[in-house]
Structures are given as structure tokens and as C-alpha cells.
Design an enzyme around this catalytic site. Structure first.
Site, PDB file in Angstrom:
ATOM      1  CG  ASN A   1      -1.673   1.248   1.448  1.00 42.70           C
ATOM      2  OD1 ASN A   1      -1.818   2.047   0.526  1.00 42.70           O
ATOM      3  ND2 ASN A   1      -2.186   1.452   2.663  1.00 42.70           N
TER       4      ASN A   1
ATOM      5  CE  LYS B   1       0.397   3.362   4.891  1.00 39.43           C
ATOM      6  NZ  LYS B   1       0.247   3.482   6.320  1.00 39.43           N
TER       7      LYS B   1
ATOM      8  CG  HIS C   1      -5.759   1.547   5.282  1.00 38.93           C
ATOM      9  ND1 HIS C   1      -5.308   2.459   6.214  1.00 38.93           N
ATOM     10  CD2 HIS C   1      -4.715   0.722   5.029  1.00 38.93           C
ATOM     11  CE1 HIS C   1      -4.031   2.188   6.497  1.00 38.93           C
ATOM     12  NE2 HIS C   1      -3.652   1.140   5.794  1.00 38.93           N
TER      13      HIS C   1
ATOM     14  CD  GLU D   1      -2.792   5.216   6.982  1.00 34.54           C
ATOM     15  OE1 GLU D   1      -2.761   5.330   5.748  1.00 34.54           O
ATOM     16  OE2 GLU D   1      -1.849   4.728   7.641  1.00 34.54           O
TER      17      GLU D   1
ATOM     18  CD  GLU E   1      -3.388  -2.953   7.356  1.00 33.15           C
ATOM     19  OE1 GLU E   1      -2.244  -3.092   6.918  1.00 33.15           O
ATOM     20  OE2 GLU E   1      -4.084  -1.965   7.115  1.00 33.15           O
TER      21      GLU E   1
ATOM     22  N   GLY F   1       2.640   1.753  10.725  1.00 29.69           N
ATOM     23  CA  GLY F   1       3.590   2.855  10.588  1.00 29.69           C
ATOM     24  C   GLY F   1       4.304   3.225  11.875  1.00 29.69           C
TER      25      GLY F   1
ATOM     26  CB  SER G   1       5.420  -2.324  11.909  1.00 26.66           C
ATOM     27  OG  SER G   1       4.982  -1.006  12.192  1.00 26.66           O
TER      28      SER G   1
HETATM   29  C1  PEP Z   1      -0.599  -0.122   5.964  1.00 27.26           C
HETATM   30  O1  PEP Z   1      -0.551   0.997   5.476  1.00 27.26           O
HETATM   31  O2  PEP Z   1      -1.583  -0.837   5.742  1.00 27.26           O
HETATM   32  C2  PEP Z   1       0.516  -0.589   6.786  1.00 27.26           C
HETATM   33  C3  PEP Z   1       0.448  -1.779   7.327  1.00 27.26           C
HETATM   34  O3  PEP Z   1       1.568   0.274   6.936  1.00 27.26           O
HETATM   35  P1  PEP Z   1       3.015  -0.094   7.569  1.00 27.26           P
HETATM   36  O4  PEP Z   1       3.480  -1.378   6.914  1.00 27.26           O
HETATM   37  O5  PEP Z   1       3.885   1.070   7.192  1.00 27.26           O
HETATM   38  O6  PEP Z   1       2.836  -0.273   9.031  1.00 27.26           O
END
Ligand code: PEP
Length: 243
Positions: A9, A11, A89, A91, A159, A165, A203
Site C-alpha cells: 500500500n 498510500k 483501511h 486511515e 491491521e 507505521g 510494520s
Molecule cells: C498499511 O498501510 O496498511 C501498513 C500496514 O503500513 P506499515 O506497513 O507502514 O505499518
């Protein structure tokens, strides 16, 4: 068997020059026998048409078309060359106040457009610390995953919001517990519950991917930061191929 998926992703990152990362990834994994999914910003989807990888949107509107300035429909994503789209997601849920009902409507629109919906769910830190994780997962699964879904057109990404992040990752036992719970709920609700791909996200890096992919019911990863550069995403893909 659920299909293995290494999903990236991007973003709100990436311009045309960043597509050279896809060429680098193709040199390394162009003939991979797992699914490799890249979700770039919508502006780059049609520019990805020559990549061997699956391409996905990061969000879609629940309507097919209409007066929704700034939004992109699932049909438009498909027309631009996408075969997947992320829905729900964290976000989007946080920045845009998306509810489970809206995520379900978007997922239905995605499926109707012929896309595979990657439906994202996960608890906040407060919810985990107050012992509500599995309740939150139940609520989000019940509300965000449409009854019409099946394992061919939906993927679930677990997630934990606090792991996205942040560099913080749940223990393998915590991941195992939630993924087993999701699998049980899918089996209770769908005939093909065992076939849904369940991705872990939060992460994931080259250094922790192999142990995460060793956890039961983890069929891949949704990766943010470490998907932007081929050199960081490649070891994650390799770990999934070997899992
Ligand atoms: C994500 O954006 O879905 C995500 C898991 O980000 P990161 O791997 O940077 O934690």
C-alpha cells in the site's frame, strides 16, 4: 488453500518516477508464483499497465458514478487496470470517518465491478489494552464484510491500528489469536471460509516477515512503508514464497 498475497500500500506516496521501483521488483519477482499486489495512488494505476503484478486502488466510492467530486468509483479503478481495491483501511476510517456500513457498501461496489476487495479491520491501542480486541474484530467483520462475499472476491487484512507505521508489532501469539478468531468467524458464516486469504498488516519488514508468515492462518501481508522500495519489499515477498 487460500492464495498467498504480498500486498503493498503506497498510500499518498509516489509519482511516475517511482514506477521504476516496479521495474526493479519485476527483475526480482516477475515470475513469482504468489500474488504480488501493488496499490499505488489512483493517479498511477493506468501507468502500471505493463507490470506483471496485480494492481489495486486504495479506496473506492460506493456508487458507480455521480455527483461525488474528488471520488473514484470501483468501475473507474477496474477501467484503469486495477483488479483489487482496499476498503476500510484504518486511515480511511480515521481520516474520513468511514463506518463499517460504508466499508461494506464500498466492498459490494468493488465486487460488483469485478474487483477483489481487501477489507481492513483492526483494533486501536486503547481497545487492545482494555481487552476488547476480539469484540472489535467481531463488530468490524460483521459490519464490513458483506453477506454476498466469498473467498474469490474478498480478502481480509488484520491491521492493528497501533502497529501501522509505528514499528510496533504484536507478538506472534497475538497475531495467531486474532487470525484464528477471524478464520473461525469466516467458517461460521461462509461455506468457503477456509479459502479466504487473511493478511496481517502493521510494520511488516524483511526482518520480521518470515516469523509472521509462520503463524497459522496468515496467508500474506499488507505492507505500507516497506513496500515503497523494491529492496525493502523484495525480502518480504521472498519470505512469503518460502512460507
Ligand atoms: C498499511 O498501510 O496498511 C501498513 C500496514 O503500513 P506499515 O506497513 O507502514 O505499518
Amino acid at each position: 488453500m487460500p492464495r498467498k498475497i504480498a500486498a503493498g500500500n503506497w498510500k499518498m506516496n509516489g509519482q511516475r518516477e517511482n514506477l521504476r521501483e516496479l521495474q526493479r521488483l519485476e527483475d526480482l519477482h516477475g515470475d513469482a508464483d504468489i500474488a504480488i499486489l501493488i496499490c499505488p495512488p489512483a493517479t498511477l494505476i493506468s501507468a502500471c499497465e505493463d507490470t506483471p503484478f496485480d494492481i489495486g486502488g486504495q479506496d473506492c466510492h460506493s456508487a458507480v458514478s455521480g455527483a461525488h467530486t474528488g471520488d473514484v468509483s470501483a468501475d473507474m479503478l477496474a477501467d484503469a487496470g486495477a483488479s483489487y481495491v482496499l476498503t476500510g483501511h484504518s486511515e480511511r476510517r480515521t481520516d474520513h470517518g468511514e463506518t463499517d456500513a460504508l466499508v461494506a457498501a464500498k466492498s459490494v461496489a468493488a465486487i460488483d465491478a469485478g474487483l477483489i476487495a481487501v477489507i481492513c479491520i483492526g483494533e486501536t491501542l486503547d481497545e487492545r489494552e482494555s481487552g476488547k480486541t476480539l469484540n472489535v474484530i467481531d463488530t468490524q467483520l460483521a459490519g464490513s464484510l458483506p453477506d454476498s462475499a466469498n473467498a474469490q472476491d474478498c480478502v481480509i487484512a488484520y491491521e492493528p491500528v497501533w502497529a501501522i507505521g509505528t514499528g510496533k508489532v504484536p507478538t506472534l501469539e497475538q497475531i495467531a489469536e486474532v487470525h484464528a478468531h477471524i478464520r473461525a468467524r469466516l467458517n461460521a458464516r461462509f461455506e468457503d471460509g477456509d479459502e479466504f486469504s487473511l493478511l496481517y498488516g502493521g510494520s511488516v519488514k524483511g526482518s520480521n516477515a518470515a516469523e509472521i508468515f509462520g503463524v497459522a492462518n496468515v496467508d500474506g501481508a499488507l505492507v505500507g512503508g516497506a513496500s515503497l522500495k523494491a529492496k525493502d519489499f523484495s525480502p518480504i515477498i521472498t519470505a512469503l514464497e518460502r512460507a
